[in-house]
Design an enzyme around this catalytic site. Structure first.
Site, PDB file in Angstrom:
ATOM      1  N   GLY A 269       0.817  -1.205   0.000  1.00 39.15           N
ATOM      2  CA  GLY A 269       0.000   0.000   0.000  1.00 39.15           C
ATOM      3  C   GLY A 269       0.852   1.258   0.000  1.00 39.15           C
ATOM      4  O   GLY A 269       0.532   2.244  -0.669  1.00 39.15           O
ATOM      5  N   SER A 270       1.935   1.219   0.750  1.00 43.45           N
ATOM      6  CA  SER A 270       2.812   2.397   0.818  1.00 43.45           C
ATOM      7  C   SER A 270       3.381   2.726  -0.556  1.00 43.45           C
ATOM      8  O   SER A 270       3.443   3.897  -0.950  1.00 43.45           O
ATOM      9  CB  SER A 270       3.966   2.151   1.802  1.00 43.45           C
ATOM     10  OG  SER A 270       3.465   1.889   3.088  1.00 43.45           O
TER      11      SER A 270
ATOM     12  N   ASN B  34      -7.508   4.413   9.180  1.00 48.45           N
ATOM     13  CA  ASN B  34      -7.040   3.148   9.761  1.00 48.45           C
ATOM     14  C   ASN B  34      -7.128   3.124  11.281  1.00 48.45           C
ATOM     15  O   ASN B  34      -7.226   2.067  11.880  1.00 48.45           O
ATOM     16  CB  ASN B  34      -5.605   2.869   9.316  1.00 48.45           C
ATOM     17  CG  ASN B  34      -4.699   4.078   9.419  1.00 48.45           C
ATOM     18  OD1 ASN B  34      -4.988   5.133   8.852  1.00 48.45           O
ATOM     19  ND2 ASN B  34      -3.611   3.940  10.144  1.00 48.45           N
TER      20      ASN B  34
ATOM     21  N   THR C 294      10.711  -7.562 -11.675  1.00 51.70           N
ATOM     22  CA  THR C 294      10.032  -8.817 -11.995  1.00 51.70           C
ATOM     23  C   THR C 294       8.813  -8.988 -11.104  1.00 51.70           C
ATOM     24  O   THR C 294       8.896  -8.831  -9.892  1.00 51.70           O
ATOM     25  CB  THR C 294      11.004  -9.999 -11.810  1.00 51.70           C
ATOM     26  OG1 THR C 294      12.112  -9.795 -12.697  1.00 51.70           O
ATOM     27  CG2 THR C 294      10.336 -11.336 -12.116  1.00 51.70           C
TER      28      THR C 294
ATOM     29  N   CYS D 283       1.999   1.314  13.234  1.00 52.10           N
ATOM     30  CA  CYS D 283       3.236   1.970  12.817  1.00 52.10           C
ATOM     31  C   CYS D 283       3.848   2.764  13.962  1.00 52.10           C
ATOM     32  O   CYS D 283       5.041   3.011  13.975  1.00 52.10           O
ATOM     33  CB  CYS D 283       2.966   2.910  11.658  1.00 52.10           C
ATOM     34  SG  CYS D 283       1.950   2.170  10.397  1.00 52.10           S
TER      35      CYS D 283
HETATM   36  C1  LIG Z   1      -1.734  -0.367   6.071  1.00 47.14           C
HETATM   37  C2  LIG Z   1      -2.009   0.926   5.425  1.00 47.14           C
HETATM   38  C3  LIG Z   1      -1.134   1.460   4.456  1.00 47.14           C
HETATM   39  C4  LIG Z   1       0.171   0.821   4.127  1.00 47.14           C
HETATM   40  O1  LIG Z   1       0.046  -0.408   3.465  1.00 47.14           O
HETATM   41  P1  LIG Z   1       1.316  -1.390   3.458  1.00 47.14           P
HETATM   42  O2  LIG Z   1       0.931  -2.466   2.506  1.00 47.14           O
HETATM   43  O3  LIG Z   1       1.456  -1.904   4.854  1.00 47.14           O
HETATM   44  O4  LIG Z   1       2.476  -0.593   3.010  1.00 47.14           O
HETATM   45  C5  LIG Z   1      -1.467   2.655   3.851  1.00 47.14           C
HETATM   46  N1  LIG Z   1      -2.608   3.296   4.167  1.00 47.14           N
HETATM   47  C6  LIG Z   1      -3.481   2.822   5.071  1.00 47.14           C
HETATM   48  C7  LIG Z   1      -4.732   3.572   5.347  1.00 47.14           C
HETATM   49  C8  LIG Z   1      -3.208   1.631   5.735  1.00 47.14           C
HETATM   50  O5  LIG Z   1      -4.057   1.171   6.645  1.00 47.14           O
END
Ligand SMILES: *Cc1c(COP(=O)(O)O)cnc(C)c1O
Length: 374
Positions: free
Chosen positions: A71-72, A151, A237, A325
């Site tokens: 996600g990051s 979150n 990849t 985090c």
């Molecule tokens: C967990 C989270 C992320 C980060 O995702 P990762 O796959 O852990 O890098 C970004 N935004 C929100 C709102 C999240 O809950």
């Protein structure tokens, strides 16, 4: 001891059907998707099948989906990618004070490179200030990035309104939907979203794979150089097995959406009612109605949530004191500060996030433990 896991906003287990679908791609179907022979072509086909599944789940076209490592990375690629590609048009970005660090720190990075960023306030429920949003727009604004749902406190943002405001002003709109995917139905065309981030490990796929939707025709610059994978927008990849897992997971979760959603809501509402009935002076953080189905975030006065977490852990219960985090960080979370919580209340904040394998018995056990401890 049985583990009672109530931290699904931090991560989820890989579901059995997802793992089963992934396994062949580690050992037997190990081809590189760029290779010409059939083993490679099979890997390529598996990736394209996953891409179609992701696209179908959010109402996008397959070619609008890019696989990433998390996600990051999706947030970085969306925000930096759009900012760099559009900097001739302007250098101003609007986001909010309660974004995930993947968005906040990306914006701070861009500020060092000469971009200007407005961080919008939120009200006491964590909803962004729409009037401030409209007033912050200038001719140099190129991007608005607001998370779909938070979150920590679970608040869902008025995405349709934000998107409307963005497009009335010819500004692109990105949303970090990492917490929303699987928990809410999302149609990117209906909501007119230009870019959307997701992460597999928040919806029963493994850690280390994410996806980014970018609307066809929206210009964005790649930020990782190398080969021509992912339509030349993300070098490296492809992580075939995990991409297969993400595709399976998103299809599964939306196939059983109603059932999953009502299961989460039932546990959440039961927990909220029981806590409010049995423990005095609690405060539910986030919006009572517009909140994620599996999120319950409470502050308990005169309570140290870090200590509470250790006591819960000793009973086999996993929960969170802020966002994962910031564990080990004594500063109150930026989200709790933004909704106006005092340091004392922030220190006593416990986030419970439910998932598919939780039962009512698990919740009763949690409540019994909390009543004794608090
Ligand atoms: C967990 C989270 C992320 C980060 O995702 P990762 O796959 O852990 O890098 C970004 N935004 C929100 C709102 C999240 O809950």
């Amino acid at each position: 001891m049985k583990i009672c896991y109530f931290d699904h906003a931090a991560t989820t287990p890989v579901s059995t059907e997802v793992l089963q679908e992934m396994l062949p791609y580690f050992e037997l179907q190990y081809g590189n998707a760029s290779s010409m022979y059939s083993l490679g072509r099979q890997a390529k086909r598996a990736i394209e099948h996953a891409r179609k599944r992701v696209a179908d789940a959010i109402g996008a076209k397959a070619k609008e989906i890019y696989f990433t490592s998390c996600g990051s990375e999706s947030d970085n690629l969306a925000i930096k990618g759009i900012a760099y590609a559009n900097k001739q048009k302007g250098n101003h970005i609007i986001t909010s004070k309660i974004e995930h660090p993947a968005v906040l720190n990306t914006c701070r990075h861009l500020e060092k490179e000469g971009f200007q960023v407005t961080y919008l306030n939120v009200d006491k429920n964590g909803v962004i200030d729409l009037e401030q949003l409209s007033n912050s727009i200038s001719p140099s604004t190129i991007l608005i990035s607001i998370m779909f749902a938070n979150n920590e406190i679970g608040t869902i943002q008025p995405i349709e309104m934000i998107s409307k405001i963005a497009h009335q002003n010819h500004i692109l709109f990105h949303t970090d939907a990492v917490q929303a995917i699987g928990n809410l139905r999302i149609d990117v065309k209906q909501l007119e979203i230009d870019a959307l981030s997701m992460s597999g490990h928040k919806f029963y796929a493994p850690k280390g794979v994410g996806a980014l939707y970018i609307k066809e025709g929206v210009d964005f610059t790649k930020i990782q150089d190398g080969g021509h994978q992912e339509n030349d927008k993300r070098a490296g990849t492809e992580n075939v097995a995990e991409i297969v897992g993400l595709g399976k997971a998103i299809e599964e979760i939306y196939k059983r959406f109603e059932e999953y959603n009502s299961h989460l809501k039932k546990l959440r509402d039961y927990y909220i009612n029981e806590i409010e009935r049995n423990i005095a002076n609690t405060k539910l953080n986030g919006d009572r109605e517009k909140r994620l189905p599996g999120n319950a975030n409470f502050s308990f006065p005169n309570c140290n949530a870090q200590k509470l977490l250790l006591d819960l852990d000793a009973k086999g219960i996993c929960a969170s004191a802020g966002s994962a985090c910031s564990t080990g960080n004594p500063e109150p979370s930026h989200v709790l500060t933004a909704i106006g919580l005092s340091n004392d209340m922030a220190t006593g904040t416990l986030r419970i996030t439910f998932g598919k394998d939780n039962t009512k018995d698990d919740v009763d056990y949690l409540i019994t433990c909390l009543r004794k401890m608090i």
